[in-house]
Each structure stands twice: as structure tokens, then as C-alpha cells.
Design an enzyme around this catalytic site. Structure first.
Site, PDB file in Angstrom:
ATOM      1  N   GLY B  83       0.838  -1.195   0.000  1.00  0.00           N
ATOM      2  CA  GLY B  83       0.000   0.000   0.000  1.00  0.00           C
ATOM      3  C   GLY B  83       0.864   1.233   0.000  1.00  0.00           C
ATOM      4  N   GLY B  84       0.215   2.357   0.132  1.00  0.00           N
ATOM      5  CA  GLY B  84       0.956   3.606   0.126  1.00  0.00           C
ATOM      6  C   GLY B  84       1.896   3.725   1.307  1.00  0.00           C
ATOM      7  N   MET B  85       1.490   3.161   2.434  1.00  0.00           N
ATOM      8  CA  MET B  85       2.265   3.349   3.656  1.00  0.00           C
ATOM      9  C   MET B  85       3.305   2.268   3.878  1.00  0.00           C
ATOM     10  SD  MET B  85       0.973   5.993   5.287  1.00  0.00           S
ATOM     11  CE  MET B  85       1.119   5.755   7.047  1.00  0.00           C
ATOM     12  N   GLY B  86       3.070   1.115   3.330  1.00  0.00           N
ATOM     13  CA  GLY B  86       3.997   0.032   3.609  1.00  0.00           C
ATOM     14  C   GLY B  86       3.557  -1.261   2.971  1.00  0.00           C
ATOM     15  N   VAL B  88       2.219  -5.254   3.349  1.00  0.00           N
ATOM     16  CA  VAL B  88       1.434  -6.135   4.223  1.00  0.00           C
ATOM     17  C   VAL B  88       1.894  -7.575   4.018  1.00  0.00           C
ATOM     18  CG1 VAL B  88      -0.874  -6.898   4.867  1.00  0.00           C
ATOM     19  CG2 VAL B  88      -0.523  -4.567   4.040  1.00  0.00           C
ATOM     20  N   LYS B 103       1.373  -5.230   8.919  1.00  0.00           N
ATOM     21  CA  LYS B 103       1.611  -4.112   8.009  1.00  0.00           C
ATOM     22  C   LYS B 103       2.900  -3.450   8.469  1.00  0.00           C
ATOM     23  CE  LYS B 103      -1.120  -0.070   6.619  1.00  0.00           C
ATOM     24  NZ  LYS B 103      -2.428   0.560   6.864  1.00  0.00           N
ATOM     25  N   ASP B 216     -12.267   7.798   4.810  1.00  0.00           N
ATOM     26  CA  ASP B 216     -11.741   7.261   3.552  1.00  0.00           C
ATOM     27  C   ASP B 216     -12.402   5.920   3.247  1.00  0.00           C
ATOM     28  OD1 ASP B 216     -10.208   7.089   1.271  1.00  0.00           O
ATOM     29  OD2 ASP B 216      -8.422   6.331   2.305  1.00  0.00           O
TER      30      ASP B 216
END
Lengths: 186, 760
Positions: B83-86, B88, B103, B216
Site C-alpha cells: 500500500g501507500g504506507m507500507g 502487508v 503491516k 476514507d
């Protein structure tokens, strides 16, 4: 970063041996390597900054090509020169920007975001440059390692490979460099 | 001596890092042998090292594959997604012997303090809520500088992919056991999506009860169990007050389509739990129709539509959708938060009524309401029509429940967004005697083509000016035909909020301008663009631009030609002229002009700036994606709106303005020869490559495969002003003669040449 590595080394060797036509092979490779470096500089940034990365590449590329007698023995040498060119472009830009700002001119041009990205850590680019220059008087190797990290956006492992040192050494040197640069800011 | 001291400092520093903070003072006193200066320097370094700060020198390695690694109690087993943050992973929790999702915040993101905070926030918030519809948080930790979240493992994929699968097998006869949703359009399907939406609404209620607004809600954030039950994830942006503008939010979350009207508002109004009800309503809409209520070319356009328009009745996209479910959807998506369900539970209650076959509370809009809504939508074109005709049309519009109708409505929305105008001041003919045709630059990723699509623009004479109105935001080319008086062209990029743009043009007969131009056949040419994938890497997607036959200047514009137009249009001379054009420069290419000045000059000559595609085609090239021609400089606009080639003024090139001017003057004299001495290339065109760059009339195209966007704050300056070596490369590689240009300074040396479409 390793793809095409032998290609550029071989072409640089030919260039060094006086084969002027090698330059024709080198230029596109130079350009590609620079693009990779510039993109990494902008990694972690929101999308839409690739055009700024392109601006950085263009300027650094011109600067590299303007060098009178490039001493690029291999890809590592070359990448170091590229990092150095990007450093010059960005520091020039940061200084210019400082001057413009003082002149109360609010204009914003390409590369501003890249400079801001580097300065996001709280140390101004011009101050960082001054600290690196001061550092190289004490310890040129450490300054070089720090330069690769800051202006090349390279990781510990990549710097280790490039400068042919162990990752432990790079980590140790960077820890000290970071602390030292911070103590220079007061 | 100095070096020995430095080495000692480094050694002690490394040793000091190993000493626990509590023992550090004693250690410092012991180790520095009474050298107070060394001791204090060392102390400062250790303090600086320990002080948390955003200042970091090196990034960590490119996101390593952590499969096999152990983070706390968790052993990472398999990468599930990014994902955008990290990243999984599926992981094994050793103490309990169960599988979980972990995550891991990417190292690059972890340099960004705000992102780490968001990650932290997510952990704290989700940890407070326990609900079967929310993926449970098992642990949060930091191990060796790596922050991670351990969440309940959900094995059925996400709703986004489930809907893609539903769309893919739409109309197929057999159920696919791999997806949790029944075949689209069946009664089972509608019951299943109502159940799913109800369960998601119950989960939202649990979050709302804990004081958390998700903000979101979208199919990507609704995971599914193998049984098809939803689990909400990604509470990361809940309540992040610093997210500023809706554009920033859209950029962060990757899609603006699910944002509520109040979220899309430019000036932030209060956002409460009802924004989630709206967004879940959009998800329901999408499940009902397999389409989005609002779409557009740019996220700005999507936001504008959300702000301004009523969403379409879902039953117009899918006539088979149950009326009750459509009514529930409409109530959840009411524009005013007060008109929506008051709580997520009320939303869920109504959905469950549908599941049980009971009548819903949401009011199915009556024909009258739909009629009046329809009439409100089309205020403009109806002025002259009779009431009967209007009602008949309205009735037909309501009756025709077909997709074309929906597409028609999209076009209608497009028209309502088309509120930009260009006011033309035309020299050479009365405005009423001129005919204007308009074309809009339209990138089409599916066909890999950038085309110029004709557009029926309405024109109106206003005093001395001809106003072309009804233009949407985008890249426009206007062709002004004054009949026997000649013709002219105007290219403008219009922003959504740019209501009126003015342009001055002079009509010229083809015969008058063609003497110094060459005719080039049109064609297609591949252009390099900056497309990115979702993970931020570069997408090597190439679009071809289709170019009409055109005329292009043989030489870049000369100083003398520029002087004439600058005098006539009262534009400034280039700075290094110092107020007057030196005699010996008259035939040399003009340089140091801004994009705007170049464009105004071209338009004064009845032409326009050449485009990137045209310049490359004229050079006899098939593609503009290869080195060195890919080497197109990009200029980013200053806030004042002017495109200058990355320089701020003569003072930049010397110690003072005078000194800088003198240098610029010198460079120009030394490196820029008269145009007639520039080498001849393909099509008999003189090449400025290696001498100066040229402004082209192009707004770069970027974005991604799914969402192509223009970059209106950028313009290209094509080619290169560089040194001898480079010119030699170009000469050998591309069949162009070498230019004896040494150490030219590239940046300020930007000129231009003009072009004109051969026939329109």
C-alpha cells in the site's frame, strides 16, 4: 542500479583510452543513471514531482558534460561525479533562492521542491553544504559518504558497494556525520 | 594533530553509543583524560545523536523483502500486498500460533515524521474499537527502527477486486466460486450487496460510537472474509487535521471519487460521521451499477462535479436495480448531511429491511420529484423552449432508462463545467467576419493516442472582441479564419477556474507567412511522458500524438523580428539588450525571452509556437522518447504565472546586475551565431541544437494509466544549449553537423520558432 553497469564501465574505459566515439555511447547511459539518482531523490514524495526530477537531471547532465577532463574510470567514479554534479546544482539553486528571497521576490522555480525535500529534516541546504565542506577538511572520506547519502539519495548498502567499503563502516561514519552536522548548526 | 584528535573523537563516539544513558556522565569523565574540550564536544555529539530529529543522512535500502524476518512476536511468512504506507505480510504470531496480517511501515515512509504519526494514530484509534466488521488490531510495535501493525488476517481480498471480478463476468452464465459475490443483476446479488453494505454500516457505527470518523471509506478499504463479510481497514487518515485541501486528501488517498460534498469543499466545513455515510452510499451506488456517480479527467474535475451536481439515479445506469435499494442509496448520498441517514445504524436498518423484503424507510423519489430534479439540472438550454416541449423532453428523459441517457447527462455536466471563455482581439478583420473553430487536446490511454478533437464552440461579438465561450478546462487550439483577410491560431491551456482569457491575434494570409517556413506532412509521433504506477515507479507508457500537416519556421526567430513584435505589442526587450538591439545581433536568434513573450510574439505574426511533436516531426524523427531528444528541459511556472527558464534575472550570472548583464552579453556574442549560420537539417530546417533551447507550446502530460492529467504549471523548452563535446555526439548520432559551441550557459539561452497548421 546494477543493470547496464558493465556497459557504462566499458564505455568509460574506451573514452579514457582516447576513443572519442565512446562518448556517443556514454551520454545516454549518463543520462539514464542521472535519472535514476534524481528519481530516488524524490522518492517518498507525493506524485507529480517527476517533472522536477527531470529538471534536476537536465541541469546536472549539462554540468557533467561541461567538465573539461572527466576522470571517470568506471561506473562508481562516474556515479560519484554525478552525485557531485547534483550537489552543485542543488546548492547553487538553494543559494540563489536565498538571494531571491532576500530580494523579496516570491518567485518559485523548478527544483524548489527537491531542495525543500532535502531540507525537510530541519537543516538548510546551504548550512548542510557548509558543514560538509568543513567536514571534508577533517575527514574527506566521511564527507564523501555523507554527500552520497544526501545528494544521491543512496542507501547504506549502495554507498558501501560504490565506495568499496563495508556497510558497517558506512553506518558508523554516517552516524557520526549526522551528529556532527547537527552540532555544527548552533 | 588535528586529524589524530578527529580520529579519537570518532572512536570515543562509537564507544559512547554503547554506554547506557544513565552511565554516560561517568563514562565521559573517565574516558576523556581530563580534556574538557574533547569531553564537551563528545557530549554534544552524543546528545545530537540521541535527540530525535527529522534530519537523516541515508535512506534505508529499497524496501527489503522481509519474508522470514521476525518482528516481535510475529514471523513474516508471505507478502500479501503493498500500500501507500507500507507492505502487508501474512505472518505467524508465535505465542498464539495463529496467522495474522502484519503491516510494515516502509523505511522510506518512516523518514517522514507525519507519516509515522499517522501510522501511530491508526494503531491507537483502531485499538479502541472492537467490532466484527473492523479488522481487529492485535499489536503495534517498533523493532529495529521498523514500525509495524499486526492486524486480523482477512483472506477474501477486498471489495474493489471483488467488484472488478463481478464486472468481468457480467453476463457470464456460471457463477465463479472464487468471488464472494453472486452474479451481477440476480436477486441474490442485490440481497448480498445490501447485507454487505449493512454490515459495513454497523462497523462504521461502532467506529463512530468510539468518536472515530473513517473519512476514507472506499472499496479498497473494505476487506472481505471468504464468506463475504466486510472488514473495514485503514483508519489512517481519520481526523488528520493537517490534510488541508481536498486535493491533498485526494492525492493522499489516491481517489477523490468517494469523497462527500462537504469533504470536497475547498474551504473545509465541519466534517462529521455523516461523511462516512455518504462514502458508503457511493460504494453502494457502485455495487448497484458497477459505475461511479461522478467521474472526470482530473481529480479536480471529479471534485468539482461532487460539489456541484446531483448524482444520477442509480436506476438509470442499471434499470434492473431494485427501486428500494436505489432509494436507500439516494438517501445515504443526499447532498446535505442533514438529509442523509442520521446514523450509520439507521442506514444499516434500512438495508436490512430490504434484505428481509420489508418496505424501506427511505423515500423512493416520486416522478414529480425526479422531474423537477431533472429540470433543475438543465436550466440553460431551455430558455426558449415551450413548457409542453420541456415536459415532453423531461418525460422522455425519465422514461429512457438507458446508458446513453446517462452518458448524455455526463456530457451535460461537462457542458455545465464548460464555463471558460477566450476573448479574441483580432487585427485585420471585423470580429463578425471571422469564423472560429476549436479543438481540444485529448489523451486516450487505451488507444495510446493524443488527438485533437473538434468542438462546437459558441462565439459572440462583444464590442471589438470575439468571445469564444462554453469551453471546458483543458488544452485548446483555436483557429480563426477571416476569409480573404487571412487566418490565425491561438493555443491556450484553460484551468477550471479560469473564466476569461484574452488573446490578441493578427490575421495573415498563408502567402505572407509561408516564405520563411517549410511545409511538413503530419503524422504520428511517440512522445515521452511522466506516467507513474501506484507504487510511485515510472510507467513506461508511451502516447503517440497525431499531428496535422503544418508549416514551421526554417530558423528560430531573429532578434530583429522579435524587436518588431515587441515594439508593436509593447513587450519588454530581452534583458541583455540593455534597452536597444545592437546592430550586429539583428540576424541572430532571439534568446532570454519568457514563454509568454515568445507566444505573444508568435501570435502577432499570425502563427503560434511550434509544438513538441511538430518540432520532432520536422527534424525527421519518428519518436521523441529516445536520447538525446528526450532531453527536453521542463520549466515550472513562477507563482506570478510567468514561465522563465529557471533563472530569476541577470544578477544571477554575476556579482551584480551590471556584471551579470555583461556576462550574458558576452555569452550571447560568443555562442549564438546569426541564424543563417545554423546548420541545415531535415526538411531544410535550421537546427539550433547545441546553441539554444526553444520554447514549445506544450503542457506536459503525466499522471497514471487510469488518470491522465495535464501539468499546466510546466512548459517544455526543447533541445540543448551545451558544449562542443555534446554537439559532437549529436552530430555523429543524429546526422547533424557539429557546432563549435564551447561552454555555453544553457539556462538563459532559450529562443523559439513559430508554426502554423497547414489547413484546418
Amino acid at each position: 542500479m546494477s543493470a547496464g553497469g558493465s556497459g557504462i564501465t566499458a564505455s568509460l574505459q574506451r573514452l579514457r583510452d582516447g576513443d572519442r566515439s565512446a562518448f556517443e555511447d556514454v551520454a545516454p547511459l549518463v543520462y539514464d543513471e542521472l535519472r535514476v539518482l534524481a528519481r530516488r531523490q524524490m522518492n517518498g514524495q507525493p506524485k507529480g514531482h517527476t517533472l522536477q526530477a527531470t529538471a534536476l537531471v537536465n541541469e546536472a547532465f549539462e554540468r557533467l558534460l561541461r567538465q573539461e577532463n572527466p576522470l571517470w574510470n568506471d561506473r562508481a567514479h562516474f556515479l560519484s561525479a554525478a552525485v557531485c554534479a547534483m550537489r552543485c546544482v542543488l546548492v547553487d539553486h538553494a543559494r540563489k533562492r536565498g538571494r531571491v528571497r532576500r530580494a523579496a521576490n516570491g518567485e518559485r522555480v523548478a527544483l524548489d521542491d527537491i531542495v525543500e525535500h532535502i531540507e525537510a529534516g530541519g537543516v538548510g541546504l546551504v548550512e548542510l553544504e557548509d558543514a560538509l565542506v568543513a567536514m571534508s577538511a577533517h575527514d574527506p572520506r566521511m564527507a564523501r559518504i555523507a554527500e552520497h547519502a544526501v545528494f544521491g539519495g543512496l542507501s547504506v548498502a549502495e554507498i558501501a558497494e560504490l565506495l568499496d567499503l563495508s556497510t558497517r563502516t558506512i553506518e558508523r561514519e554516517l552516524k557520526f556525520a549526522r551528529a556532527w552536522i547537527l552540532t555544527q548548526q548552533r | 594533530m588535528k586529524n589524530a584528535r578527529w580520529e579519537r573523537l570518532k572512536e570515543l563516539f562509537a564507544a559512547g553509543l554503547e554506554v547506557p544513558a544513565a552511565e554516560r556522565d561517568a563514562w565521559l569523565a573517565r574516558s576523556c583524560d581530563g580534556d574538557a574540550e574533547l569531553r564537551e564536544e563528545l557530549r554534544a555529539l552524543l546528545v545530537a545523536h540521541d535527540t530525535p530529529s527529522d534530519f537523516k543522512l541515508a535512506v534505508d535500502d529499497a524496501e527489503p523483502d522481509r519474508v522470514g524476518a521476525v518482528l516481535g512476536d510475529f514471523e513474516l511468512l508471505e507478502k500479501l500486498g503493498q500500500g501507500g504506507m507500507g507492505v502487508v505480510y501474512r505472518a505467524r504470531q508465535r505465542s498464539l500460533g495463529r496467522d495474522v496480517a502484519v503491516k510494515v511501515l516502509s523505511a522510506r515512509v518512516s523518514r517522514n515524521a507525519r507519516a509515522v504519526e499517522r501510522f501511530n494514530d491508526e494503531a491507537r484509534r483502531v485499538g479502541r474499537v472492537h467490532h466484527p466488521g473492523i479488522a481487529a488490531l492485535h499489536a503495534f510495535g517498533v523493532e529495529g527502527g521498523v514500525a509495524y501493525l499486526a492486524l486480523e488476517l482477512v483472506r477474501g481480498g477486498d471489495l474493489h477486486h471483488a467488484l472488478l471480478a463481478v464486472g468481468a463476468r457480467r453476463g457470464a452464465r456460471h457463477e465463479n466460486a472464487n468471488t464472494p459475490l453472486p452474479v451481477f443483476g440476480s436477486r441474490n446479488y442485490y440481497v448480498a450487496i445490501a447485507r454487505l453494505a449493512a454490515a459495513a454500516a454497523r462497523a462504521l457505527q461502532a467506529a463512530h460510537d468510539a468518536g472515530i470518523v473513517h473519512r476514507d471509506v472506499k472499496p479498497q478499504n473494505i476487506l472481505l472474509t471468504p464468506e463475504g463479510a466486510p472488514k473495514l481497514v485503514d483508519f489512517g487518515i481519520a481526523h488528520d487535521a493537517r490534510l488541508g485541501t481536498p486535493q491533498a486528501l485526494a492525492e493522499l488517498t489516491g481517489t477523490p471519487h468517494y469523497m462527500s460534498p462537504e469533504q470536497a469543499e475547498v474551504a473545509h466545513v465541519a466534517i462529521d460521521h455523516r461523511t462516512d455515510i455518504y462514502s458508503l452510499g457511493v460504494v453502494l451506488f457502485q455495487m448497484l451499477t458497477l459505475d461511479l456517480p461522478f467521474d472526470g479527467e482530473t481529480s479536480n474535475e471529479v471534485l468539482e462535479r461532487i460539489r456541484r451536481f446531483e448524482f444520477p439515479d442509480p436506476r438509470r445506469l442499471n434499470p434492473d436495480a431494485p427501486a428500494d435499494l436505489a432509494a436507500v442509496c439516494s438517501q445515504a448520498m443526499a447532498r446535505a448531511p442533514g438529509q442523509r441517514y442520521a446514523t450509520a445504524n439507521a442506514f444499516a436498518d434500512d438495508l436490512e429491511r430490504f434484505v428481509r423484503g420489508e418496505p424501506v424507510v427511505a423515500v423512493v423519489p416520486s416522478t414529480g420529484q425526479r422531474l423537477s430534479r431533472w429540470l433543475r439540472r438543465r436550466t440553460r438550454p431551455l430558455g426558449a423552449a415551450s413548457l409542453v416541449a420541456v415536459l415532453a423532453a423531461a418525460w422522455l428523459a425519465l422514461d429512457a432508462r438507458r446508458r446513453d441517457d446517462f452518458d448524455e447527462e455526463r456530457r451535460e455536466q461537462e457542458q455545465r463545467l464548460s464555463t471558460c471563455s477566450i476573448a479574441l482581439e483580432i487585427e485585420g478583420a471585423a470580429p463578425s467576419a471571422c469564423r472560429v473553430t476549436a479543438r481540444r487536446r485529448a489523451p486516450d490511454v487505451e488507444r495510446g493516442l493524443v488527438e485533437w478533437r473538434p468542438f462546437e464552440a459558441s462565439t459572440q461579438v462583444e464590442g471589438e472582441r470575439l468571445v469564444v465561450s462554453g469551453l471546458a478546462s483543458g488544452d485548446w487550439l483555436l483557429h480563426i479564419d477571416g476569409g480573404g483577410a487571412g487566418r490565425a491560431e491561438v493555443r491556450r491551456f484553460l484551468e477550471l477556474d479560469e473564466k476569461l482569457v484574452s488573446a490578441k491575434v493578427r490575421l495573415h494570409l498563408d502567402a505572407d507567412v509561408s516564405a520563411d517556413m517549410v511545409a511538413v506532412a503530419g503524422g504520428e509521433i511517440a512522445l515521452g511522458h511522466e506516467f507513474l504506477r501506484a507504487d510511485g515507479s515510472v510507467d513506461p507508457l508511451t502516447l503517440c500524438e497525431r499531428v496535422e500537416p503544418f508549416l514551421i519556421d526554417v530558423e528560430p526567430l531573429s532578434c530583429l523580428e522579435y524587436q518588431r513584435s515587441a515594439d508593436a505589442t509593447q513587450r519588454p526587450y530581452p534583458a541583455h539588450w540593455c534597452g536597444a538591439l545592437p546592430e550586429s545581433w539583428r540576424e541572430r536568434p532571439v534568446t532570454l525571452v519568457s514563454y509568454e513573450d515568445a507566444r505573444a510574439c508568435a501570435e502577432w505574426y499570425g502563427k503560434r509556437l511550434a509544438t513538441r511533436a511538430e518540432l520532432h516531426l520536422a527534424r525527421g524523427l519518428k519518436s521523441a522518447t529516445d536520447f538525446p531528444l528526450e532531453h527536453d528541459g521542463v520549466a515550472v511556472a513562477a507563482p506570478a504565472g510567468a514561465f522563465r527558464a529557471n533563472w530569476t534575472g541577470p544578477a544571477e550570472f554575476g556579482s551584480s546586475t551590471e556584471d551579470g548583464l555583461a556576462r550574458l552579453h558576452g555569452w550571447f556574442e560568443a555562442h549564438v551565431p546569426p541564424s543563417s549560420e545554423l546548420p541545415l537539417g531535415a526538411n531544410g530546417m535550421r537546427s539550433s541544437f547545441g546553441v539554444l533551447r526553444e520554447w514549445v507550446e506544450d503542457v506536459p502530460i503525466g499522471g497514471s494509466r487510469t488518470r491522465v492529467k495535464f501539468e499546466p504549471t510546466c512548459r517544455y523548452r526543447l533541445g540543448m544549449a551545451c558544449d562542443e563535446r555534446f554537439a559532437a555526439v549529436v552530430a555523429r548520432g543524429r546526422g547533424e553537423p557539429s557546432m563549435p559551441v564551447v561552454h555555453a550557459v544553457a539556462e538563459p539561452l532559450v529562443g523559439f520558432r513559430c508554426a502554423r497548421t497547414a489547413r484546418f
